[in-house]
Scaffold this active site. Structure first.
Site, PDB file in Angstrom:
ATOM      1  N   SER A  94       0.808  -1.218   0.000  1.00 43.63           N
ATOM      2  CA  SER A  94       0.000   0.000   0.000  1.00 43.63           C
ATOM      3  C   SER A  94       0.838   1.263   0.000  1.00 43.63           C
ATOM      4  O   SER A  94       0.283   2.357  -0.023  1.00 43.63           O
ATOM      5  CB  SER A  94      -0.925   0.013   1.221  1.00 43.63           C
ATOM      6  N   THR A 225      -2.292   2.880   3.049  1.00 46.65           N
ATOM      7  CA  THR A 225      -1.489   4.088   3.242  1.00 46.65           C
ATOM      8  C   THR A 225      -0.785   3.928   4.572  1.00 46.65           C
ATOM      9  O   THR A 225      -1.220   3.150   5.401  1.00 46.65           O
ATOM     10  CB  THR A 225      -2.441   5.316   3.341  1.00 46.65           C
ATOM     11  N   THR A 243       1.698   6.966   0.450  1.00 47.18           N
ATOM     12  CA  THR A 243       0.812   5.913  -0.067  1.00 47.18           C
ATOM     13  C   THR A 243       1.087   5.613  -1.528  1.00 47.18           C
ATOM     14  O   THR A 243       1.633   6.449  -2.245  1.00 47.18           O
ATOM     15  CB  THR A 243      -0.665   6.358   0.060  1.00 47.18           C
ATOM     16  N   ARG A 253      -4.731   9.755 -11.096  1.00 45.65           N
ATOM     17  CA  ARG A 253      -5.616  10.007  -9.941  1.00 45.65           C
ATOM     18  C   ARG A 253      -4.765  10.340  -8.716  1.00 45.65           C
ATOM     19  O   ARG A 253      -3.792   9.670  -8.420  1.00 45.65           O
ATOM     20  CB  ARG A 253      -6.462   8.770  -9.655  1.00 45.65           C
ATOM     21  N   VAL A 254      -5.126  11.408  -8.037  1.00 49.51           N
ATOM     22  CA  VAL A 254      -4.440  11.780  -6.802  1.00 49.51           C
ATOM     23  C   VAL A 254      -5.456  11.683  -5.673  1.00 49.51           C
ATOM     24  O   VAL A 254      -6.573  12.200  -5.791  1.00 49.51           O
ATOM     25  CB  VAL A 254      -3.872  13.209  -6.893  1.00 49.51           C
ATOM     26  N   GLY A 255      -5.070  11.011  -4.614  1.00 47.61           N
ATOM     27  CA  GLY A 255      -5.972  10.869  -3.478  1.00 47.61           C
ATOM     28  C   GLY A 255      -5.783  11.978  -2.464  1.00 47.61           C
ATOM     29  O   GLY A 255      -5.260  13.058  -2.767  1.00 47.61           O
ATOM     30  N   ASP A 256      -6.197  11.700  -1.259  1.00 47.00           N
ATOM     31  CA  ASP A 256      -6.103  12.697  -0.198  1.00 47.00           C
ATOM     32  C   ASP A 256      -4.705  12.800   0.400  1.00 47.00           C
ATOM     33  O   ASP A 256      -4.321  13.847   0.937  1.00 47.00           O
ATOM     34  CB  ASP A 256      -7.096  12.352   0.933  1.00 47.00           C
ATOM     35  N   THR A 276      -6.272   7.466   6.762  1.00 45.59           N
ATOM     36  CA  THR A 276      -6.203   6.378   5.789  1.00 45.59           C
ATOM     37  C   THR A 276      -7.636   5.995   5.440  1.00 45.59           C
ATOM     38  O   THR A 276      -8.545   6.206   6.233  1.00 45.59           O
ATOM     39  CB  THR A 276      -5.473   5.138   6.343  1.00 45.59           C
ATOM     40  N   GLY A 277      -7.812   5.428   4.270  1.00 46.22           N
ATOM     41  CA  GLY A 277      -9.151   5.021   3.853  1.00 46.22           C
ATOM     42  C   GLY A 277      -9.577   5.755   2.599  1.00 46.22           C
ATOM     43  O   GLY A 277      -8.725   6.271   1.859  1.00 46.22           O
ATOM     44  N   GLY A 279      -9.985   8.055   0.047  1.00 47.88           N
ATOM     45  CA  GLY A 279      -9.422   9.386  -0.122  1.00 47.88           C
ATOM     46  C   GLY A 279     -10.403  10.403  -0.656  1.00 47.88           C
ATOM     47  O   GLY A 279     -10.346  11.586  -0.304  1.00 47.88           O
TER      48      GLY A 279
HETATM   49  N1  ASP Z   1      -6.420   7.463   1.319  1.00 46.31           N
HETATM   50  C1  ASP Z   1      -5.651   6.783   0.304  1.00 46.31           C
HETATM   51  C2  ASP Z   1      -6.096   7.246  -1.055  1.00 46.31           C
HETATM   52  O1  ASP Z   1      -7.277   7.434  -1.246  1.00 46.31           O
HETATM   53  C3  ASP Z   1      -5.787   5.321   0.362  1.00 46.31           C
HETATM   54  C4  ASP Z   1      -5.831   4.705   1.740  1.00 46.31           C
HETATM   55  O2  ASP Z   1      -5.508   5.305   2.721  1.00 46.31           O
HETATM   56  O3  ASP Z   1      -6.218   3.535   1.867  1.00 46.31           O
HETATM   57  O4  ASP Z   1      -5.263   7.324  -1.929  1.00 46.31           O
END
Ligand code: ASP
Length: 394
Positions: A94, A225, A243, A253-256, A276-277, A279
């Site tokens: 991850s 992450t 992450t 794609r860019v997450g949080d 985490t989780g 995004g």
């Molecule tokens: N938050 C991260 C994202 O969306 C992924 C994760 O934390 O599981 O890229």
């Protein structure tokens, strides 16, 4: 809740050793004015994989970070040294090297970091070829006027700063997972050798179940992450999130995780929060900033995290993102600490079944987080907003 936080006395000092650059060759910048609180109980808090992987060594992320920050190393450098272990460990799919790739099979990494006392921040997004994006984020923070570099520009910056650029950050494990995903989603073109011999029919569910059973991918969650934040005895606060993002994401794609205010926010006088989780839920609500602002108003880290989760819950109105009872059909966890060292880890659902306890994130049922204090490293259960478990939407 306590109003003590907002009335804390702080003192200014202009002396702090300049951060050690990841690039020995580049001169460290002059020390800025530092805002410091007086004392705190040193703590490092992280997602559960922060007390799981050791990359072949003897310590986990939270242990190493705690050891460094209690022996005088800069707060942010201590935390980054911790997450580097996980970024470099090929077993964690991850984060960093061996992170699950995007839809094209390319590992694209996101990271950001914030230094409380220095009031500096840096981030990188969709970075390819560097195993430790957190160190590149730190270099953005220390050596540029900017806060975020992305894609090709981030890679060129890393190259110019002396980072090794690799052609491919996949491991055998991450490539195998991607190939199996391709076989599920594009079975006409990506054939499984055994299916070719027996029948044209591809049972996607069966493949998915086998991937989970083999531990190739985590059940339900194709993301992951590491977030890590901490406070030292002087009350210096910092945080880092790194992450490989959502597995099989649309390239670019860019997450949080690399976004200040979303995957991480730090205010040296208040505290830090990270996530985490899912995004997208966090990007929409900028929850880490919300949590820090809530702690500024005197809320305990746990109450501040719960407030952010409630906001996400009420903003989740699309049917595809809701369970039949209207609650979110995804999980997200926040890790928050204040400048006194009080901390909390709170998930939307504290129960989230994951048979194999993937990367230590759950113990099979309960979502967990990592903590290190003078009592040593621990993996502990998270609190939750919504009672019960996140049921598998399938
Ligand atoms: N938050 C991260 C994202 O969306 C992924 C994760 O934390 O599981 O890229």
């Amino acid at each position: 809740m306590t109003p003590r936080q907002s009335r804390r006395a702080f003192m200014k000092t202009t002396t702090l050793a300049a951060a050690v650059s990841p690039l020995g060759a580049v001169a460290a910048p002059a020390a800025p004015s530092i805002i410091r609180s007086r004392t705190a109980r040193p703590v490092v808090i992280a997602s559960a994989n922060g007390n799981f992987h050791k990359n072949g060594g003897s310590k986990t992320c939270v242990e190493l970070a705690f050891e460094r920050l209690t022996s005088g190393t800069d707060i942010l450098e201590s935390l980054i040294a911790g997450v580097n272990l996980v970024e470099l460990d090929p077993e964690d799919t991850s984060v960093g090297y061996g992170g699950l790739p995007n839809a094209d099979g390319v590992v694209q990494l996101d990271a950001c970091c914030m230094h409380g006392p220095k009031k500096r921040a840096g981030g990188v997004a969709a970075l390819e070829g560097v195993r430790t994006p957190s160190l590149v984020a730190h270099a953005v923070m220390e050596h540029t006027d900017h806060h975020l570099l992305v894609g090709r520009g981030a890679q060129e910056f890393a190259r110019n700063m002396g980072f090794t650029i690799e052609a491919d950050l996949n491991t055998e494990k991450s490539r195998k997972a991607w190939l199996e995903w391709k076989r599920q989603t594009d079975p006409k073109h990506y054939l499984r050798p055994e299916d070719r011999k027996t029948s044209a029919h591809v049972d996607h569910q069966r493949i998915l179940r086998r991937l989970i059973a083999d531990g190739v991918i985590p059940s339900r969650h194709y993301w992951g992450t590491i977030h890590c934040n901490g406070v030292n005895a002087q009350g210096d606060v910092a945080g880092v999130t790194t992450t490989s993002g959502l597995a099989w994401k649309i390239p670019g794609r860019v997450g949080d995780s690399p976004i200040l205010g979303a995957g991480l926010y730090v205010d040296g006088t208040v505290g830090a929060a990270g996530s985490t989780g899912r995004g997208e839920a966090n990007l929409f609500n900028l929850s880490s900033h919300l949590i820090v602002e809530s702690m500024r108003q005197g809320r305990h880290p746990k109450d501040a995290c719960l407030e952010a989760l409630r906001r996400i819950r009420s903003n989740t109105i699309e049917r595809r993102l809701r369970k039949p009872n209207g609650d979110p059909n995804f999980n997200i966890t926040f890790y928050a600490i204040n400048a006194r060292g009080e901390h909390a880890a709170v998930a939307m659902y504290a129960e989230d079944d994951n048979e194999r306890g993937w990367a230590g994130q759950t113990d099979g049922r309960r979502v967990r987080y990592a903590l290190c204090t003078e009592e040593g490293p621990k993996t502990l259960p998270c609190e939750g907003l919504i009672p019960g478990a996140l049921q598998d939407p399938a």
